[in-house]
Design an enzyme around this catalytic site. Sequence first.
Site, PDB file in Angstrom:
ATOM      1  N   ASN A   9      18.754  -2.444   5.011  1.00 22.60           N
ATOM      2  CA  ASN A   9      18.282  -1.247   4.325  1.00 22.60           C
ATOM      3  C   ASN A   9      17.065  -1.644   3.492  1.00 22.60           C
ATOM      4  O   ASN A   9      17.218  -2.270   2.452  1.00 22.60           O
ATOM      5  CB  ASN A   9      19.422  -0.706   3.444  1.00 22.60           C
ATOM      6  CG  ASN A   9      18.981   0.438   2.560  1.00 22.60           C
ATOM      7  OD1 ASN A   9      17.914   1.007   2.744  1.00 22.60           O
ATOM      8  ND2 ASN A   9      19.817   0.765   1.579  1.00 22.60           N
ATOM      9  N   LYS A  11      15.025   0.175   1.876  1.00 19.68           N
ATOM     10  CA  LYS A  11      14.769   1.070   0.730  1.00 19.68           C
ATOM     11  C   LYS A  11      13.282   1.461   0.693  1.00 19.68           C
ATOM     12  O   LYS A  11      12.652   1.540   1.748  1.00 19.68           O
ATOM     13  CB  LYS A  11      15.253   0.412  -0.561  1.00 19.68           C
ATOM     14  CG  LYS A  11      16.703  -0.098  -0.417  1.00 19.68           C
ATOM     15  CD  LYS A  11      17.352  -0.505  -1.681  1.00 19.68           C
ATOM     16  CE  LYS A  11      18.766  -0.978  -1.385  1.00 19.68           C
ATOM     17  NZ  LYS A  11      19.497  -1.336  -2.566  1.00 19.68           N
ATOM     18  N   HIS A  94      24.341   6.495   0.388  1.00 13.45           N
ATOM     19  CA  HIS A  94      24.051   5.271  -0.366  1.00 13.45           C
ATOM     20  C   HIS A  94      24.157   5.565  -1.867  1.00 13.45           C
ATOM     21  O   HIS A  94      23.802   6.655  -2.323  1.00 13.45           O
ATOM     22  CB  HIS A  94      22.652   4.757  -0.010  1.00 13.45           C
ATOM     23  CG  HIS A  94      22.396   3.402  -0.561  1.00 13.45           C
ATOM     24  ND1 HIS A  94      22.032   3.203  -1.872  1.00 13.45           N
ATOM     25  CD2 HIS A  94      22.515   2.168  -0.013  1.00 13.45           C
ATOM     26  CE1 HIS A  94      21.916   1.895  -2.094  1.00 13.45           C
ATOM     27  NE2 HIS A  94      22.220   1.248  -0.974  1.00 13.45           N
ATOM     28  N   GLU A  96      22.401   4.793  -4.299  1.00 11.23           N
ATOM     29  CA  GLU A  96      21.154   5.235  -4.952  1.00 11.23           C
ATOM     30  C   GLU A  96      20.908   6.717  -4.680  1.00 11.23           C
ATOM     31  O   GLU A  96      20.357   7.423  -5.520  1.00 11.23           O
ATOM     32  CB  GLU A  96      19.977   4.360  -4.480  1.00 11.23           C
ATOM     33  CG  GLU A  96      20.042   2.978  -5.113  1.00 11.23           C
ATOM     34  CD  GLU A  96      19.524   1.847  -4.236  1.00 11.23           C
ATOM     35  OE1 GLU A  96      18.737   2.103  -3.313  1.00 11.23           O
ATOM     36  OE2 GLU A  96      19.920   0.695  -4.498  1.00 11.23           O
ATOM     37  N   GLU A 166      30.328  -0.314  -0.349  1.00 13.74           N
ATOM     38  CA  GLU A 166      29.346  -0.956  -1.217  1.00 13.74           C
ATOM     39  C   GLU A 166      29.735  -0.726  -2.682  1.00 13.74           C
ATOM     40  O   GLU A 166      29.401   0.334  -3.255  1.00 13.74           O
ATOM     41  CB  GLU A 166      27.955  -0.370  -0.973  1.00 13.74           C
ATOM     42  CG  GLU A 166      27.437  -0.578   0.426  1.00 13.74           C
ATOM     43  CD  GLU A 166      25.913  -0.573   0.450  1.00 13.74           C
ATOM     44  OE1 GLU A 166      25.335  -1.591   0.793  1.00 13.74           O
ATOM     45  OE2 GLU A 166      25.324   0.463   0.084  1.00 13.74           O
ATOM     46  N   GLY A 172      22.236  -4.959  -5.592  1.00 13.17           N
ATOM     47  CA  GLY A 172      21.004  -5.402  -6.240  1.00 13.17           C
ATOM     48  C   GLY A 172      21.218  -6.185  -7.520  1.00 13.17           C
ATOM     49  O   GLY A 172      20.281  -6.455  -8.266  1.00 13.17           O
ATOM     50  N   SER A 212      24.575  -7.355  -2.532  1.00 12.44           N
ATOM     51  CA  SER A 212      24.141  -8.742  -2.784  1.00 12.44           C
ATOM     52  C   SER A 212      24.619  -9.743  -1.737  1.00 12.44           C
ATOM     53  O   SER A 212      24.945 -10.882  -2.075  1.00 12.44           O
ATOM     54  CB  SER A 212      24.556  -9.195  -4.195  1.00 12.44           C
ATOM     55  OG  SER A 212      23.937  -8.385  -5.169  1.00 12.44           O
TER      56      SER A 212
END
Length: 249
Positions: A9, A11, A94, A96, A166, A172, A212
């Site tokens: 991904n 992003k 996701h 985000e 996730e 991240g 991560s």
Amino acid sequence: MREKIVTGNWKMNYDESQTIDLLNNLKSIKKPNDIRVIVAPAFTQLSKSKELLNETSFSVAAQNMNGAISGAYTGEISADMLKGIGVNTVILGHSERRSLFHETDEILAEKVRVALDADMEVIFCFGEELEQRRSNIHLEVVEKQLKVALFDLPRLLWKNIILAYEPVWAIGTGETASPEQAQEMHSYIRSLLVLNYDEIIADSVAILYGGSVKPNNAKEIFSGTDVDGGLIGGASLNANDFMAIVNAF
Ligand code: PGA
């Protein structure tokens, strides 16, 4: 036999020339035949990526799409638009998108339905926040996310769904779930699939871990019997790191 899948991904990173560099580097590195590798560049790089990966075993996914078929949704991209350029896979849910763009379980349920109706494959992301894990309600949180968005779907459509657990606290941050924490959640998810559907569905759906994942921890994370691959953010921007993760199986 469940598919093993590693998805990158990207992003909101990489313009056209960086995309070309990364894809050429990816293509030059050997990978096992039995692992499916998917890359998800930004919308503007999807066509170019399809072109560059033509006749390779890499697939291309979008990072998002709108839940409407068409119409007055300025700046949005529909399932048909993606399919029109040969992109048949989309990442939905996701964290985000959930936190920064306020996508609720209900909005995601609609997007999933529209994507599946368009005969797209969905990589559906979900996972608990740090506070929820600390309060020991992570299993319930994940169950609700799956229930609202997916558990009303007819059994037939599950062939087009990939799950991606996730934990938000691991995305991240450099902090990963331990292999035991990942395996515990993945096996719980599989038990929910048995409960809501049956063993056949539960055994066939790939469940990826994301948060991560790096070359130095991928092998351990992928060692869980219910962990079928990874959704990789930061490390997917570097060809050597990403392919080291692919080769960690
Ligand atoms: P990360 O991101 O690998 O950088 O933690 C994972 C993701 O957002 O899918």
